[in-house]
Design an enzyme around this catalytic site. Structure first.
Site: not given
Length: 387
Positions: A260, A277, A303
């Site tokens: 993460d 992005d 993410e």
């Protein structure tokens, strides 16, 4: 340009030449062997027949010689067609064989019709020859025009050598013109039908190719995350379930890493989602470049990423996790010229060789490990064996 409902630009194009050549050679291979038996039958029927006049004697001699020539010609042509049928690379010889076969057929038809004028006004051989050539072989329109115009010219000249009656000579020349015109119309019709079929076939093949591409695209989208290009949650789950069974069967260890990106929400809030992005895409590309071909990497949302490491124990998994963490910290410090100082927290869980486990249990354990890494200060690896 359309004349009489015919698209002449389409009919005269050369794109169908390979198919036309293959079609004509195949027809020649089938038709050429049929001619020698017919020639032999004619020779047998006319051989030894008593002549009633000088013209009839000349006629018999001409018919026998013509059919003897045709017997030799079509016999050699059949052998050549059979030989060339097995050699597709001989394009020039194939075309030459077909051209010789067509010209020979029409030439013999005009010759026999002219010889017949010694005893009759019949020009049936010309009719038969032109019709067979028009129906058996494929001719582009301009080629057909030249072919049958040449045949007509040969016939008009040859019949003038044997037919002495002016009325019959004129009548047969006019009939010869009609025969060649009809043959040319038949050839054009054949070509038009051929092009129509080939065009439809080409469209079907194109549509089939597009459909296959679309199906492949849909299959890819069904298994991959559109932003990162990595596996999606569903496809990853299927792979993990399969690998867990294989690991248990083969007595092999296995690791699952959950990754993460730290403080990713702040990047979206401060710089906007387009930059977010790009961060996701660059992270995915970096992670993919560092894992083995046998590993499975997926983005499961936002993410978060997951990585499956088959045949990998806890110690090896921790080494891989540290390698990933360090590379993210070092290589993703700047994105698009902005100082982002990206880091990643990683939760690691490992199962021992031969240990039975479900994907749900493995996933939940890696999620707990990730939670531990986050609450221990982020930018670190937390991992434990699965109990």
């Amino acid at each position: 340009m359309h004349i009489g409902g015919i698209d002449w630009q389409t009919l005269t194009q050369r794109q169908w030449h390979p198919v036309q050549l293959e079609h004509n050679l195949h027809r020649l291979k089938l038709a050429a062997p049929l001619a020698p038996p017919v020639n032999l039958l004619h020779i047998w029927m006319f051989w030894g027949r008593p002549a009633q006049s000088a013209n009839e004697a000349l006629w018999l001699q001409g018919i026998i010689l013509a059919h003897a020539g045709m017997l030799l010609f079509f016999g050699l042509l059949a052998l050549a067609a059979w030989w060339l049928d097995r050699r597709p690379q001989r394009l020039r010889l194939r075309q030459a064989c077909i051209t010789v076969g067509i010209l020979g057929t029409l030439g013999f038809a005009a010759l026999i019709s002219s010889v017949d004028q010694l005893v009759t006004s019949n020009i049936t051989p010309l009719l038969v020859g032109c019709t067979l050539v028009a129906l058996v072989f494929l001719h582009r329109p301009l080629a057909a025009l030249l072919l049958f115009a040449t045949t007509l010219g040969l016939f008009i000249w040859a019949i003038g050598q044997t037919q002495s009656d002016p009325a019959l000579l004129l009548s047969n020349r006019v009939n010869g013109l009609s025969i060649c015109a009809i043959a040319m119309a038949l050839a054009w019709s054949q070509w038009h039908h051929f092009v129509k079929i080939q065009s439809q076939q080409q469209r079907l093949e194109t549509q089939q190719a597009l459909l296959e591409q679309q199906n492949a695209r849909l299959s890819y989208l069904a298994e991959h995350d559109p932003l990162s290009g990595l596996l999606n949650r569903r496809a990853f789950g299927e792979i993990v379930t399969h690998e867990l069974l294989r690991a248990e069967r083969n007595q092999q260890p296995l690791c699952l890493l959950m990754l993460d990106l730290d403080h990713f929400k702040q990047i979206n809030d401060q710089y906007g989602h387009p930059l977010g992005d790009r961060v996701i895409r660059q992270t995915a590309a970096l992670l993919a470049s560092l894992v083995r071909a046998s590993d499975s990497l997926a983005r499961i949302g936002g993410e978060e990423f997951v990585l499956l490491l088959p045949d990998c124990d806890l110690q090896q998994g921790r080494q891989v996790a540290e390698l990933l963490r360090q590379n993210v910290e070092q290589q993703l410090r700047r994105v698009d010229g902005l100082e982002l100082a990206l880091t990643v927290s990683i939760g690691l869980v490992a199962i021992a060789a031969g240990q039975a486990c479900s994907y749900e249990r493995l996933y939940a354990a890696s999620d707990r490990a990730l939670y531990q890494a986050k609450h221990s200060g982020r930018n670190r690896v937390a991992g434990v064996p699965l109990n």
